[in-house]
Design an enzyme around this catalytic site. Structure first.
Site, PDB file in Angstrom:
ATOM      1  N   CYS A 186      12.580  25.199  77.027  1.00  0.00           N
ATOM      2  CA  CYS A 186      13.056  24.317  77.982  1.00  0.00           C
ATOM      3  C   CYS A 186      15.213  24.245  77.365  1.00  0.00           C
ATOM      4  CB  CYS A 186      13.122  23.279  78.409  1.00  0.00           C
ATOM      5  SG  CYS A 186      11.353  23.545  79.888  1.00  0.00           S
ATOM      6  N   GLU A 187      15.208  25.147  77.152  1.00  0.00           N
ATOM      7  CA  GLU A 187      16.492  25.219  76.357  1.00  0.00           C
ATOM      8  C   GLU A 187      17.118  26.031  76.788  1.00  0.00           C
ATOM      9  OE1 GLU A 187      17.594  23.682  73.134  1.00  0.00           O
ATOM     10  OE2 GLU A 187      15.591  22.425  73.215  1.00  0.00           O
TER      11      GLU A 187
END
Ligand SMILES: *Cc1c(COP(=O)(O)O)cnc(C)c1O
Length: 467
Positions: free
Chosen positions: A392-393
């Site tokens: 989640c980046e």
């Protein structure tokens, strides 16, 4: 039409960075980026150490770090042979497990650790402590006490506080504790450039210019429990030319000579550090151990002659240059997405089943990697792709730019070369990812040397977990 214009057309307008060439055949391996045994077979599948990556993933899952044992041993031996008159310390922080620690010793190298944990791995592997060097800028008293107790061959002192600790701890040691002094030579080298300055704004070592390094020498010499072995200098990483080493060696040898003339002590050793560069992409043109050895030895011989001092026994500390090229990471493709770029160009985003948890170097250092389709041959034209992870980046990028066949689909395997150094060792459990296994391949056989983490491993430290 010029070649790159043809490529432009194939790639639907997306060129990628200037250095990235559109390949004539996106199936072909750029062999110098891969471990020595890597090749494509008749199906177009990647084979490493005689093992087809499709079989490896079928048995062990993905992602996986695939370690070409002969390649790793060959690179270790390459440094050992080229630097025959030196002690060669493998920098364990680049990648360490008990199996690799044993290979290192079998190939005639020594081992550098820079933490209590790395020391534990080395000892568990049965490495003779005399062959171990211990680094770090904040070694605690208990850590130093353990290193002294087990008989580590040399401790590289990095601060006055640490020297105080060593003085105290060695007072009743059975034998003198071998100490080197980490100095900052005012040289910072990274990839293609180095900067030589008088100013040393970083956390490691004792400054030569400020006089701290000389003072450190004096304090170690004054301690009866410590044996001063010599000066130590490590100037950076992913270095491609020896001019940075030359400037550093000159400054360190000048201090070495000053210690002899002012204190009457001829230090027996000197360490020139590691940092030798490898090829991650076609941008990189690494040197060879033989060339490095010839250049570094010539520099030291010349300086020692000019200074009128005997040549100390030299040591070096390669990490990346041994571990890096011997490993590739194999991933499975999960999703493929076309994204419009400014100006109408398009880029293909290919998501794989790993990412910054198994290779943080792209996010951390803006590192470049390459990759190849590892499970089949493709007739499709090359298209500019970005390989991204599942975390989640948005910075979770594995390969920023690569030309891959334009028909990549979920289920295809991709392999990224050059992931042996600072990938598994910097791996994390971000998003509670399970860290991948390290699988050694050789002569057609695959052997797990670090197993994949399990959900139980993940929850083992979570004391609130209900079974
Ligand atoms: C990291 C490190 C090395 C190894 O660097 P590589 O770039 O992996 O060769 C050697 N010596 C010291 C002191 C280090 O910190």
């Amino acid at each position: 039409m010029r070649a790159h214009e043809a490529g432009w057309a194939h790639a639907e307008g997306a060129r990628g960075p200037a250095w990235l060439q559109v390949p004539e055949d996106p199936n072909a391996l750029v062999t110098h980026l891969w471990s020595t045994s890597a090749a494509k077979n008749d199906d177009g599948a990647l084979v490493v150490g005689g093992v087809d990556m499709r079989d490896l993933v079928a048995e062990h899952g993905s992602p996986a770090y695939v370690l070409d044992e002969d390649d790793f041993r060959g690179r270790a031996r390459g440094f050992r042979d080229a630097f025959a008159a030196y002690d060669v310390y493998y920098a364990g922080k680049s990648f360490l497990c008990t199996t690799v620690a044993r290979w290192i010793v079998e190939e005639g190298l020594r081992l550098d650790v820079c933490s209590n944990g790395e020391l534990s791995v080395a000892l568990r592997a049965g490495v003779d402590p005399v062959l171990i060097g211990y680094h770090g800028n904040n070694k605690t008293a208990p850590e130093l006490a353990r290193a002294i107790e087990v008989g580590v061959g040399r401790i590289v002192a990095d601060s006055f506080h640490e020297i105080e600790r060593l003085v105290d701890l060695s007072a009743d040691a059975e034998r003198p504790v071998g100490v080197m002094i980490r100095v900052t030579a005012g040289v910072e080298a990274h990839t293609h450039e180095f900067i030589a300055t008088a100013h040393e704004d970083q956390k490691f070592g004792f400054s030569i210019t400020s006089g701290d390094a000389f003072e450190a020498v004096r304090r170690v010499l004054a301690a009866p429990g410590l044996e001063l072995l010599g000066l130590h200098s490590h100037i950076g990483s992913q270095i491609f030319d020896s001019s940075g080493f030359e400037v550093a060696a000159r400054r360190v040898l000048a201090l070495h000579a000053r210690v002899r003339s002012e204190l009457g002590v001829e230090m027996p050793e000197m360490d020139l550090g590691g940092g030798f560069g490898i090829a991650y992409t076609t941008q990189d043109d690494p040197s060879t151990p033989a060339k490095l050895a010839a250049e570094m030895s010539a520099i030291v011989a010349r300086e020692c002659k000019d200074l009128g001092v005997a040549e100390p026994r030299l040591s070096i500390e390669p990490g990346r240059a041994i571990a890096g090229p011997s490993v590739c990471t194999v991933y499975e493709v999960g999703t493929v997405k076309e994204v419009a770029l400014d100006g109408g160009a398009r880029r293909t985003y290919i998501s794989v089943d790993g990412g910054m948890s198994d290779n943080v170097r792209t996010a951390l250092y803006d590192a470049d990697y390459s990759c190849t389709l590892a499970s089949r041959h493709s007739e499709a034209a090359p298209a500019l792709a970005r390989v991204v992870g599942k975390h989640c980046e948005s910075g979770d990028i594995v390969v920023k730019d690569e030309f891959l066949p334009s028909d990549i689909v979920p289920g295809d395997l991709l392999a990224v070369p050059g992931t042996g150094a600072y990938c598994r060792s910097l791996a994390s459990n971000y998003n509670h990812a399970l860290r991948p296994p390290v699988i050694a391949v050789r002569d057609g056989a695959a052997r797990v040397i670090v197993r994949r983490e399990t959900e139980d491993d993940l929850l083992a430290t979570d004391v609130g977990a209900v079974q």
